[in-house]
Structures are given as structure tokens and as C-alpha cells.
Design a protein around this motif. Structure first.
Motif, PDB file in Angstrom:
ATOM      1  N   LYS A 238       0.833  -1.215   0.000  1.00 34.71           N
ATOM      2  CA  LYS A 238       0.000   0.000   0.000  1.00 34.71           C
ATOM      3  C   LYS A 238       0.863   1.259   0.000  1.00 34.71           C
ATOM      4  O   LYS A 238       0.581   2.235  -0.712  1.00 34.71           O
ATOM      5  N   GLU A 239       1.910   1.249   0.777  1.00 38.91           N
ATOM      6  CA  GLU A 239       2.774   2.429   0.866  1.00 38.91           C
ATOM      7  C   GLU A 239       3.519   2.665  -0.457  1.00 38.91           C
ATOM      8  O   GLU A 239       3.686   3.814  -0.888  1.00 38.91           O
ATOM      9  N   LEU A 240       3.947   1.560  -1.118  1.00 42.91           N
ATOM     10  CA  LEU A 240       4.631   1.711  -2.405  1.00 42.91           C
ATOM     11  C   LEU A 240       3.683   2.229  -3.482  1.00 42.91           C
ATOM     12  O   LEU A 240       4.049   3.092  -4.304  1.00 42.91           O
ATOM     13  N   GLY A 245       2.287   4.808  -7.586  1.00 40.63           N
ATOM     14  CA  GLY A 245       1.096   4.596  -8.398  1.00 40.63           C
ATOM     15  C   GLY A 245       0.999   3.125  -8.770  1.00 40.63           C
ATOM     16  O   GLY A 245       1.996   2.386  -8.705  1.00 40.63           O
ATOM     17  N   PRO A 246      -0.167   2.663  -9.193  1.00 39.03           N
ATOM     18  CA  PRO A 246      -0.339   1.244  -9.507  1.00 39.03           C
ATOM     19  C   PRO A 246       0.623   0.751 -10.576  1.00 39.03           C
ATOM     20  O   PRO A 246       1.247  -0.294 -10.428  1.00 39.03           O
ATOM     21  N   LEU A 251       5.791  -2.027 -12.290  1.00 39.71           N
ATOM     22  CA  LEU A 251       7.119  -1.949 -12.889  1.00 39.71           C
ATOM     23  C   LEU A 251       8.208  -2.195 -11.848  1.00 39.71           C
ATOM     24  O   LEU A 251       9.172  -2.920 -12.090  1.00 39.71           O
ATOM     25  N   TYR A 252       8.028  -1.632 -10.665  1.00 30.68           N
ATOM     26  CA  TYR A 252       8.997  -1.815  -9.572  1.00 30.68           C
ATOM     27  C   TYR A 252       9.123  -3.288  -9.208  1.00 30.68           C
ATOM     28  O   TYR A 252      10.226  -3.816  -9.053  1.00 30.68           O
ATOM     29  N   GLN A 253       7.959  -3.962  -9.097  1.00 26.51           N
ATOM     30  CA  GLN A 253       7.954  -5.373  -8.709  1.00 26.51           C
ATOM     31  C   GLN A 253       8.605  -6.237  -9.800  1.00 26.51           C
ATOM     32  O   GLN A 253       9.334  -7.174  -9.502  1.00 26.51           O
ATOM     33  N   ALA A 254       8.325  -5.866 -11.105  1.00 30.73           N
ATOM     34  CA  ALA A 254       8.924  -6.615 -12.208  1.00 30.73           C
ATOM     35  C   ALA A 254      10.436  -6.452 -12.209  1.00 30.73           C
ATOM     36  O   ALA A 254      11.190  -7.401 -12.454  1.00 30.73           O
TER      37      ALA A 254
END
Length: 277
Positions: A238-240, A245-246, A251-254
Motif C-alpha cells: 500500500k505504501e509503495l 502509483g499502480p 514496474l517496480y515489482q517486475a
């Protein structure tokens, strides 16, 4: 051979033939009785200490009893005098207890005589079989009664799982058992008792249920830990999302998982990048 020598020799042979002895081993004490064949009366002449011999007339009876430490083993061990003893707890659960009681037979001569005349000769307690029967009546029964009386004060879980309660119960058993054994025998024929009692055991089905309940508690605790971990992870997401943004989070997780390859390109460079299929 002279007539006097022949007479003495015959007398010696006759004396030897008409006499016997009671011989005690180093772990026995004996009772030497004089038997009057006319009246049928038996009178104690004295006690024979361990490792001694007393000469008797061939008709005089002698009896040997234990002078060393004796034991009463109630367990599943091979050669035990009894199976484990059962007790009933305060909350009416039957439990089994294994253990051993050690003691001595009182060797005071008058007390030993009273023991023999009241109990010993009735059970033939100077034999292995008779001694075993005596243990069942004068040791096991009072001990069973003492253990049961003391167990009535506690719930089964206390007796099974609380070391302090088990210690208190064992102490009370020792006190009651000595009292009940003396009452059963009618005198203090046995002394120097030591009692070693194992943890009272509930029936196997109860132990299985207790183990299953403990396993469930541990599983619940593990699940709670997993739930806390998930909650922490969700809060982090939630904080990220609130910052990136969604789409930015995706993209960050990928990138974090190594699914996106980053190639640094200098500004103004004439470079074409062809993505992999």
C-alpha cells in the motif's frame, strides 16, 4: 578301645545325629525356637544375627528372614512384584503409576518374633513365594490406598504435567503409606521406607488427545505468525502504491523480480533497443 571311650564316642555320634543348626547368611536374621515334643510348645531361645550359626535339637524349628534392604517394584519391568498401581484423580480420571518402595524388616528380636508369630509363619514368609504374597498384602494394598487418597486432591493435568504438584503428591504418599502399612500389619514391622514414584500417566487415548490439542495450538500459533507476515507485506505494498502509483508499483515489482532488463542509454545517443519476445 576302652568301655569309657566307646561310650563317649557313641554319645558324641548320638548328639551329632540329634542336633542341627540354623545358619544365617550375611543378609539374613534368624529365629531359634526350642520345641517341647511333650507339650507341643515352641519357645524362642533367641535371635541369630546375620552370618551366624545356632545349634539346635533336631526337632527345634528355625526361621531366617531378610536383614538387608528389601524392595517392592510395581512397574512393567520384567521381574517386578506388581504391575503399575492405578489411582483416580480429583476429576475422576484413572491414571497408572509405576515406581518402587524400599524398606527394611525390623530386626529387633522381640519385634521380629512378633512379626513371625503374627504374619511370617502364616504366609511362610521365609520362602520366596511366601514373601511375595506378604508384599501384596502388607505393602501393595496400603501403598495403593495411600496413592489414591493423595491423588484425590489434584486434577489429572496437575498430576501429569505440574512438577511441583507431583512432588507434593509424592511427599504425601510417603507419609500416608507408612501410616497405612503400620496399620495393616498391626505394628511397626517394616521401617526406613523410601518411595520413588514415576509421573502418573493418564490412559493412552487421553494422552493422544492431549498431544493433538498441543499440535493444534502450535499450528494456530504458526498460522498467526503467517497472517502477521502477510499483513506486514500488504501494508508495505500500500505504501509503495501510494508513492509510485499502480503502474509504477507493477514496474517496480517486475524489476525487483528480474523480469525487466534495464539498459542504460546516454542522453543523445543514437541507439535502438529491440525488446525480447
Amino acid at each position: 578301645m576302652s568301655t569309657i571311650k566307646k561310650t563317649l564316642a557313641i554319645a558324641a555320634v548320638a548328639l551329632f545325629a540329634s542336633a542341627c543348626s540354623i545358619t544365617t547368611d550375611t543378609n539374613e536374621v534368624g529365629l531359634d525356637y526350642d520345641y517341647d515334643s511333650w507339650s507341643g510348645e515352641k519357645v524362642l531361645e533367641g535371635c541369630v544375627p546375620p552370618g551366624n550359626r545356632a545349634w539346635q535339637d533336631i526337632n527345634d524349628p528355625g526361621f531366617a528372614y531378610p536383614a538387608d534392604q528389601r524392595s517392592f517394584d510395581f512397574s512393567d519391568s520384567q521381574g517386578a512384584e506388581s504391575k503399575p498401581i492405578t489411582v483416580v484423580s480429583k476429576d475422576n480420571l484413572e491414571m497408572s503409576v509405576a515406581g518402587v518402595a524400599t524398606f527394611y524388616l525390623n530386626q529387633d528380636c522381640k519385634t521380629l518374633q512378633a512379626f513371625h508369630e503374627k504374619i511370617g509363619q502364616k504366609f511362610a514368609a521365609n520362602t520366596d513365594e511366601g514373601w511375595a504374597r506378604l508384599l501384596g498384602v502388607y505393602i501393595k494394598q496400603p501403598l495403593d490406598r495411600a496413592m489414591d487418597a493423595a491423588a484425590k486432591k489434584y486434577d489429572w493435568k496437575q498430576l501429569f504435567a505440574d512438577p511441583a504438584i507431583k512432588q507434593a503428591w509424592e511427599t504425601e504418599v510417603a507419609t500416608l503409606a507408612q501410616q497405612f502399612i503400620k496399620e495393616q500389619a498391626g505394628s511397626e514391622f517394616f521401617s526406613q521406607f523410601r518411595f520413588t514414584l514415576q509421573q502418573p500417566q493418564p490412559p493412552q487415548n487421553v494422552r493422544n488427545a492431549l498431544a493433538a490439542a498441543q499440535e493444534a495450538v502450535e499450528q494456530n500459533a504458526a498460522q498467526r505468525n503467517k497472517n502477521e507476515q502477510v499483513k506486514t507485506e500488504l501494508q508495505s505494498i500500500k505504501e509503495l502504491v501510494s508513492v509510485l502509483g499502480p503502474e509504477g508499483y507493477v514496474l517496480y515489482q517486475a524489476m525487483k523480480d528480474g523480469k525487466v532488463q534495464i539498459v542504460p542509454v546516454p542522453i543523445g545517443s543514437n541507439i535502438n533497443v529491440t525488446p525480447k519476445n
